[in-house]
Scaffold this active site. Structure first.
Site, short mmCIF file in Angstrom:
data_model
loop_
_atom_site.label_atom_id
_atom_site.label_comp_id
_atom_site.label_asym_id
_atom_site.label_seq_id
_atom_site.Cartn_x
_atom_site.Cartn_y
_atom_site.Cartn_z
N GLY A 71 0.80 -1.21 0.00
CA GLY A 71 0.00 0.00 0.00
C GLY A 71 0.83 1.27 0.00
CG ASN A 151 -5.46 3.69 9.37
OD1 ASN A 151 -5.77 4.70 8.75
ND2 ASN A 151 -4.50 3.69 10.28
CD GLN A 179 -7.34 -1.27 7.68
OE1 GLN A 179 -7.50 -2.47 7.87
NE2 GLN A 179 -6.16 -0.66 7.88
CG HIS A 201 -0.07 -6.27 5.19
ND1 HIS A 201 -0.28 -5.92 6.50
CD2 HIS A 201 0.18 -5.13 4.52
CE1 HIS A 201 -0.14 -4.62 6.63
NE2 HIS A 201 0.14 -4.11 5.45
CB THR A 237 12.27 -9.63 -11.96
OG1 THR A 237 13.29 -9.33 -12.92
CG2 THR A 237 11.72 -11.02 -12.21
CB CYS A 323 0.94 8.67 28.20
SG CYS A 323 -0.83 8.87 27.99
#
Length: 730
Positions: A71, A151, A179, A201, A237, A323
């Protein structure tokens, strides 16, 4: 131990059918698709079959699909390709304020090349208003890029409406659909997009493979140059193995789309309902209805997400905020949606998948309620604690050890505003960056007092107590003082940890106090959501023999008494990347008292000294050099380091405090090192060694005595001439 995966928006496993489809190209068919012989023909057929399956899923023509590495590359090619191809028509690009970094960072780069970027706002549900797009368009606008589904919160954008607006103005429309493909219908003609990015993925294909849809007639500037692969659009390739996997994954996605959508949504909603019934205080992020069927983003009031997820080690999910000691980093998506900070910091994204079961949801809901209830005062708060033997303390904290120190730049801004106490009995106060305060009692005696505490740096409570005590005592040794006694300071999460844990921490500290020859004779404690422990330590020194951090003399040698790298290794430990032997070395290093180094150094003239803790080697050295008005030199190759530290830094296992240290000292340092080496020299240490400035003619003798006593010490540099305190690293 049962574990449940609810992070399918981060990545998905390779489907069994996909793995089976890939197997022949791993074992049998290896030919180059560009070759004309039979070996090449076999693999060329596989590439084109996969291209056809992707085209079917998207409702596109096969010749409109090119393969990429994922992506991120697809987004880069789409955005940069249009920007460069249409630069003569304008330099304005419009994106939404909730785009993935693979879009945002591309546009940030293009800004440096002279392009102008407009970020469209979103409402509190993460939705772009088409009217805002209409208003943002100018004569110079050449591209609009808006993601299909977010996402983080799952909100599905009105892509068809937005693309229609763009096309009315003859503007190309790109959509990051990484997504959404495989989770909801994605048809390029219905959406009206010109370019669309796919990530393998995210839909049960391998990592490292993706695709870009390019509508017929759209021209992109090439980014990958070489031979004429992929219709002369993307040289290189073809990755046959993963292309075959992506093709099969798209075939399965089209075949089972409706069934998978129903299942993922039912699991998502079941989890949501169980959490709503728990009495926990949280809010839903994203659109209530126009949202990915698998995505549940929840913000829990008064919770620090990363700390909660560390404790929730049997449920995989993602945090929406991190945090730190001086700030809360809320994701750009939550900021754009204006989620209140008291909720945003507790944002957890839970995403279901094809394999999620009701048992998984029952387990995850139970564990979430158990953990979050310890932060929130609810009726569901558990009455039975986790057994002490199963406690891993580093899973109960947002950061570890001295790496949690407030960043030097931030701290200095505060301290500069405070008055400095001046008195003839205050021998060392706040005017310097010394390790402790020194107060004169008599002509031959001064009292040295310091305070140090931090969050768990070790999983075992006893070991944590040892390290914290060794670290607190180190400040006395760094001032040339003999320890007298200590006082405990404790912050303890009564609702999250059994009291046996506190007992073990205190026993660990007591063992180090006894080793140093002192008593712990009191202290103070409070209840706190996060465990913190440390000590006030008190010692004595002759007023004429105080070691300050100011006092380096030109020509001095700089001796370091312990190896560095504890910050990196501690971070690796929390991520489960250290084996038992490495863990032992780390703990042994941090729990080692600086008493031995002190006993050697006190017999020699020490011109300046400090201990290396949260600000790293260069951070603490800069305090010495600046206050001494002497320029210094460090030889990187002579600095002792713990094994595997550089390899871990190369793998990006680096504490946030280490990066902050690098930023803090960069203006003072001249070096010709790669970034990993710079990070190592700035690594935030916990209970590090002493750094002493000694006469060069005595340095070899001192070093020999330190090594005779078993210390991994080294002469790491020297003092040059009087100056502003610059550090030269070679």
């Amino acid at each position: 131990m049962k574990t449940v995966y609810l992070d399918y928006n981060a990545t998905t496993p390779i489907a069994a059918e996909v793995a089976q489809a890939m197997k022949p190209f791993l074992e049998v068919f290896f030919g180059n698709p560009s070759s004309s012989h039979q070996f090449g023909v076999q693999t060329r057929k596989a590439v084109e079959q996969a291209r056809g399956e992707i085209a079917k899923l998207l409702g596109a023509h096969p010749d409109e699909i090119i393969f990429t590495s994922g992506g991120t590359e697809s987004n880069n090619y789409a955005i940069k390709g249009i920007a460069l191809a249409r630069r003569d028509r304008g330099n304005h690009i419009i994106i939404s304020s909730v785009e993935h970094p693979a879009v945002v960072e591309v546009c940030r780069y293009l800004e440096k090349q002279g392009f102008r970027i407009t970020f469209l706002p979103v409402d509190e549900r993460g939705m772009v208003d088409p009217d805002d797009l209409e208003k943002a368009i100018t004569r110079e606008t050449i591209l609009v890029s808006v993601m299909h589904a977010n996402n983080e919160v799952g909100t599905i954008q009105p892509i068809a409406t937005l693309s229609e607006i763009a096309h009315r103005h003859n503007i190309v429309f790109h959509c990051d659909a990484a997504q959404s493909v495989g989770k909801i219908p994605v048809h390029v003609d219905e959406m009206g997009v010109d370019l669309l990015s796919v990530a393998g993925h995210k839909l049960y294909a391998p990592k490292g493979i993706g695709a870009l849809y390019i509508r017929r007639g759209i021209v992109l500037e090439k980014l990958m140059h070489g031979a004429d692969h992929e219709q002369n659009l993307r040289a290189g390739t073809e990755n046959i193995l993963e292309i075959a996997g992506l093709g099969k994954a798209c075939e399965i996605a089209q075949r089972d789309l409706e069934k998978n959508m129903r299942h993922m949504q039912s699991m998502r909603d079941l989890l949501h309902d169980k959490l709503k019934d728990s009495g926990l205080d949280f809010r839903l992020n994203g659109h209530e209805e126009k949202r990915l069927p698998n995505t549940l983003s929840l913000s829990f009031l008064g919770v620090e997400a990363n700390t909660a997820l560390s404790e929730l080690d049997d449920v995989a999910a993602s945090a929406g905020a991190a945090c730190h000691s001086d700030q809360v980093d809320v994701s750009a998506v939550l900021e754009a949606m204006k989620v209140p900070i008291e909720y945003a910091m507790g944002t957890i994204r839970l995403s279901t998948g094809r394999g999620t079961t009701e048992d998984d949801i029952d387990f995850a809901a139970k564990r979430l309620i158990e953990v979050i209830s310890r932060f929130q005062d609810t009726d569901e708060a558990p009455t039975q604690m986790i057994p002490t033997s199963e406690v891993k303390l580093t899973h109960y904290t947002h950061g570890m050890g001295c790496a949690c120190k407030i960043e030097p730049d931030v701290l200095e801004k505060v301290l500069r505003k405070l008055p400095q106490p001046i008195h003839d009995k205050i021998l060392v106060g706040t005017s310097t960056a010394d390790d402790a305060a020194v107060y004169k009692i008599s002509d031959d005696q001064a009292v040295v007092v310091t305070l140090d505490f931090f969050t768990p740096i070790a999983d075992d409570p006893y070991t944590f107590g040892q390290i914290a005590a060794a670290n607190a005592l180190s400040d006395l040794y760094a001032m040339g003082a003999t320890p007298l006694f200590g006082l405990n300071i404790v912050a303890f999460p009564i609702k999250r940890l059994p009291l046996d844990v506190l007992e073990s921490v205190l026993k660990g500290a007591q063992s180090k106090a006894e080793e140093s020859g002192i008593f712990i004779i009191g202290g103070h404690s409070i209840e706190d959501p996060e465990l913190k422990y440390g000590m006030v330590t008190v010692g004595v020194v002759h007023p004429a023999k105080i070691w300050r951090n100011a006092g380096i003399r030109p020509g001095d040698s700089l001796i370091l008494t312990k190896p560095i790298g504890t910050g990196v290794l501690s971070t690796a430990l929390k991520r489960g990347l250290l084996d038992a032997d490495q863990e032992k070395v780390l703990y042994d290093t941090m729990s080692m008292l600086n008493a031995t180094a002190f006993s050697v150094l006190k017999d020699f003239p020490v011109h300046a000294c400090t201990d290396i803790t949260g600000f790293g080697l260069l951070g603490h050295l800069s305090e010495m050099s600046v206050h001494s008005h002497v320029d210094v030199e460090i030889d990187f190759d002579q600095v002792p380091t713990l094994d595997n530290t550089m390899e871990l830094i190369a793998a990006n296992v680096v504490p946030g405090g280490t990066r902050a240290n690098l930023n803090h000292v960069s203006h003072l340092v001249e070096w010709n090192l790669a970034l990993p080496q710079k990070l190592l020299l700035c690594d935030a240490q916990t209970s590090g060694g002493l750094l002493a400035s000694v006469p060069c003619e005595m340095a070899d003798e001192i070093l020999a005595k330190l090594r005779e006593r078993g210390l991994d010490a080294a002469i790491v540099g020297r003092a040059r001439q009087e100056g502003s305190g610059k550090i030269f690293v070679k």
